[in-house]
Design a protein around this motif. Structure first.
Motif, PDB file in Angstrom:
ATOM      1  N   LYS A   2     -10.527 -47.599  36.318  1.00  0.00           N
ATOM      2  CA  LYS A   2      -9.658 -48.743  35.674  1.00  0.00           C
ATOM      3  C   LYS A   2      -8.468 -47.480  34.662  1.00  0.00           C
ATOM      4  CE  LYS A   2     -10.449 -50.649  30.650  1.00  0.00           C
ATOM      5  NZ  LYS A   2     -12.045 -51.318  29.874  1.00  0.00           N
ATOM      6  N   ASP A   3      -8.895 -46.100  34.275  1.00  0.00           N
ATOM      7  CA  ASP A   3      -7.204 -45.250  34.314  1.00  0.00           C
ATOM      8  C   ASP A   3      -6.231 -45.204  35.197  1.00  0.00           C
ATOM      9  OD1 ASP A   3      -8.834 -44.732  31.542  1.00  0.00           O
ATOM     10  OD2 ASP A   3      -9.370 -42.773  31.880  1.00  0.00           O
ATOM     11  N   GLU A   4      -6.841 -45.332  36.770  1.00  0.00           N
ATOM     12  CA  GLU A   4      -5.927 -45.144  38.039  1.00  0.00           C
ATOM     13  C   GLU A   4      -5.019 -46.992  37.345  1.00  0.00           C
ATOM     14  OE1 GLU A   4      -6.226 -44.721  42.292  1.00  0.00           O
ATOM     15  OE2 GLU A   4      -7.497 -44.750  41.123  1.00  0.00           O
ATOM     16  N   SER A   7      -2.569 -46.919  34.109  1.00  0.00           N
ATOM     17  CA  SER A   7      -1.590 -45.798  34.903  1.00  0.00           C
ATOM     18  C   SER A   7      -0.133 -46.680  35.333  1.00  0.00           C
ATOM     19  CB  SER A   7      -2.341 -44.685  35.411  1.00  0.00           C
ATOM     20  OG  SER A   7      -1.181 -43.869  36.229  1.00  0.00           O
ATOM     21  N   GLU A 172      -5.658 -51.871  24.862  1.00  0.00           N
ATOM     22  CA  GLU A 172      -5.799 -50.363  25.761  1.00  0.00           C
ATOM     23  C   GLU A 172      -4.079 -49.786  26.482  1.00  0.00           C
ATOM     24  OE1 GLU A 172     -10.216 -50.294  27.596  1.00  0.00           O
ATOM     25  OE2 GLU A 172      -9.117 -52.353  28.327  1.00  0.00           O
ATOM     26  N   TYR A 176      -2.506 -46.305  25.863  1.00  0.00           N
ATOM     27  CA  TYR A 176      -2.380 -45.559  26.220  1.00  0.00           C
ATOM     28  C   TYR A 176      -0.658 -44.924  26.773  1.00  0.00           C
ATOM     29  CZ  TYR A 176      -0.856 -44.201  31.543  1.00  0.00           C
ATOM     30  OH  TYR A 176      -0.755 -43.146  32.951  1.00  0.00           O
TER      31      TYR A 176
END
Length: 182
Positions: A2-4, A7, A172, A176
């Motif tokens: 999910k972070d990828e 990003s 989110e 970020y």
């Protein structure tokens, strides 16, 4: 994973700031261009893997994957390839020639369908697609979206008896963005 994805949304410049009119008719000071992201095969593959993983976590059983035209078609196709489930494409309106179909692919009564979308604001587009599928006898098991703008889609979709599963919420994305400033 999910972070990828979050990003990548920023790396690919898929969030733009300015003045925009959304599909829902709402005005916004930002625009999320997932169509730009899904032209990147690596991003599309990641989205499909995340969707498959979310469906497994939530124990959503489905026979087919559906997406409304246009933005959801590559996503639905990637997920169909990832899960090896047949694909359904829901047209905005019936074809005025040939077979006059509104759904491309083989939809039968009783089919369990996972409906996917690129971005939701109010949920109007994806709800229209869900109703079209159900008119043909399919059962929508869940609605999965890459980004939920958190502007009423979840509530509107749940009011109609469906479950919205976002991979990423707009809050989110803003978190970020703030973190990456520091």
């Amino acid at each position: 994973m999910k972070d990828e994805l979050i990003s990548m949304i920023f790396k690919e410049n898929c969030i733009k700031f300015g003045h925009f009119i959304l599909t829902s008719g709402k005005e916004s000071n930002y625009y999320i261009d997932i169509k730009k992201l899904i032209t990147n095969p690596k991003a599309l593959k990641l989205i499909a893997k995340l969707m498959k993983s979310e469906a497994e976590k939530k124990k959503i059983e489905f026979d087919k994957v559906a997406g409304p035209e246009l933005g959801a078609v590559p996503i639905a196709t990637a997920l169909a390839l990832e899960t090896e489930k047949p694909l359904l494409i829901v047209r905005k309106k019936k074809k005025e020639h040939g077979t006059g179909k509104q759904i491309e692919g083989d939809v039968k009564a009783g089919d369990k369908v996972l409906l996917v979308e690129d971005v939701t604001t109010t949920g109007g587009s994806v709800l229209r697609a869900a109703k079209i599928l159900e008119k043909e006898g399919a059962k929508v098991m869940g609605i999965m979206v890459v980004v939920d703008r958190e502007e009423g889609a979840k509530e509107n979709i749940e009011k109609e008896g469906y479950t919205l599963i976002p991979l990423v919420r707009v809050s989110e994305l803003f978190e970020y963005k703030e973190k990456s400033k520091t």
